[in-house]
Motif scaffolding. Structure first.
Motif, PDB file in Angstrom:
ATOM      1  N   ALA A 184      68.509  65.682 -52.831  1.00 54.58           N
ATOM      2  CA  ALA A 184      67.699  66.902 -52.735  1.00 54.58           C
ATOM      3  C   ALA A 184      66.503  66.743 -51.809  1.00 54.58           C
ATOM      4  O   ALA A 184      66.016  67.724 -51.239  1.00 54.58           O
ATOM      5  N   CYS A 185      66.008  65.527 -51.632  1.00 53.66           N
ATOM      6  CA  CYS A 185      64.831  65.322 -50.785  1.00 53.66           C
ATOM      7  C   CYS A 185      65.173  65.627 -49.329  1.00 53.66           C
ATOM      8  O   CYS A 185      66.088  65.026 -48.759  1.00 53.66           O
ATOM      9  N   HIS A 225      55.791  64.901 -44.458  1.00 52.17           N
ATOM     10  CA  HIS A 225      56.619  66.105 -44.521  1.00 52.17           C
ATOM     11  C   HIS A 225      55.842  67.284 -45.092  1.00 52.17           C
ATOM     12  O   HIS A 225      55.989  68.422 -44.627  1.00 52.17           O
ATOM     13  N   LEU A 226      55.004  67.026 -46.081  1.00 56.26           N
ATOM     14  CA  LEU A 226      54.252  68.097 -46.731  1.00 56.26           C
ATOM     15  C   LEU A 226      53.231  68.742 -45.798  1.00 56.26           C
ATOM     16  O   LEU A 226      52.784  69.870 -46.053  1.00 56.26           O
ATOM     17  N   HIS A 227      52.880  68.068 -44.730  1.00 53.19           N
ATOM     18  CA  HIS A 227      51.925  68.618 -43.764  1.00 53.19           C
ATOM     19  C   HIS A 227      52.610  69.469 -42.689  1.00 53.19           C
ATOM     20  O   HIS A 227      51.938  70.003 -41.810  1.00 53.19           O
ATOM     21  N   THR A 228      53.921  69.581 -42.763  1.00 50.61           N
ATOM     22  CA  THR A 228      54.657  70.338 -41.752  1.00 50.61           C
ATOM     23  C   THR A 228      55.080  71.692 -42.306  1.00 50.61           C
ATOM     24  O   THR A 228      55.067  71.922 -43.519  1.00 50.61           O
ATOM     25  N   GLY A 248      57.059  72.765 -55.551  1.00 52.20           N
ATOM     26  CA  GLY A 248      57.151  71.439 -56.136  1.00 52.20           C
ATOM     27  C   GLY A 248      58.254  70.618 -55.504  1.00 52.20           C
ATOM     28  O   GLY A 248      59.140  71.142 -54.822  1.00 52.20           O
ATOM     29  N   CYS A 249      58.202  69.328 -55.712  1.00 52.31           N
ATOM     30  CA  CYS A 249      59.159  68.367 -55.151  1.00 52.31           C
ATOM     31  C   CYS A 249      60.599  68.827 -55.385  1.00 52.31           C
ATOM     32  O   CYS A 249      61.003  69.120 -56.520  1.00 52.31           O
TER      33      CYS A 249
END
Length: 214
Positions: free
Chosen positions: A156-157, A174-177, A187-188
């Protein structure tokens, strides 16, 4: 016969959107102030977030609202129930909550390395621990990962951050894109892929935790 959780404690936790996620007896290696039972406390989702959202700590716009709320609420509960309040934050040194969780019989290490709970799945989190004087009979849940043949949490990631351990830097980057917006707002993805407890965490709560992670 050993006692179960005091009924009043369960009611008091629920009033704050919290629940007992599991418990274990203390051991000498814990180096705690007294012997007894460690009760791990976490959100009772989805009831938790609307309660916290209305709290003074959330609304005052100061730093670490969730930790400050937990200190107040769980601290008050500890005083009311003649317990000692312990917390997973505020260190170093930090309390070995991961170790205690594995001793409860209701948590296991998941295929992605995060703790998985028999009822809350991969979205489990801790707000505090209550050390009670009473001895409470041990419990043994069933590891949901044993019967989960697809292991959806791994693929899933979107950036394959769990291919070989947990690549924290890749995850954070990745979260900054723009592509990471879904993980930030919902959420994750790997946590969400777990069928246990699926859909219980409100998006606003997930966003709060993701921002704290950054």
């Amino acid at each position: 016969m050993l006692p179960t959780y005091p009924e009043q404690l369960i009611d008091d936790l629920s009033a704050h959107g919290l629940q007992a996620l599991g418990h274990c007896a203390t051991t000498p290696t814990d180096n705690l102030q007294r012997d007894g039972t460690l009760v791990l406390i976490g959100p009772q989702e989805p009831a938790f977030w609307p309660i916290f959202w209305q709290s003074a700590e959330y609304r005052d716009q100061h730093k670490d609202p969730l930790d400050r709320w937990s200190l107040r609420v769980i601290g008050d509960l500890a005083e009311k129930h003649s317990a000692i309040a312990l917390f997973p934050f505020g260190g170093p040194p930090f309390q070995p909550v991961f170790t205690w969780a594995l001793r409860t019989g209701r948590f296991w290490s998941s295929p992605i390395g995060f703790l998985v709970h028999d009822d809350a799945g991969l979205f489990v989190s801790f707000r505090g621990v209550l050390l009670l004087d009473d001895a409470i009979a041990p419990t043994q849940g069933q590891n949901p990962c044993i019967t989960c043949t697809q292991k959806p949490c791994i693929p899933a990631c979107p950036v394959n951050a769990f291919h070989d351990g947990y690549d924290v830097d890749t995850c954070r980057s990745h979260l900054h894109t723009a592509q990471g917006a879904d993980c930030m707002s919902q959420g994750c993805r790997s946590r969400r892929a777990c069928p246990i407890g699926h859909g219980n965490r409100m998006p606003a709560q997930a966003t709060h935790h993701m921002k704290a992670f950054l």
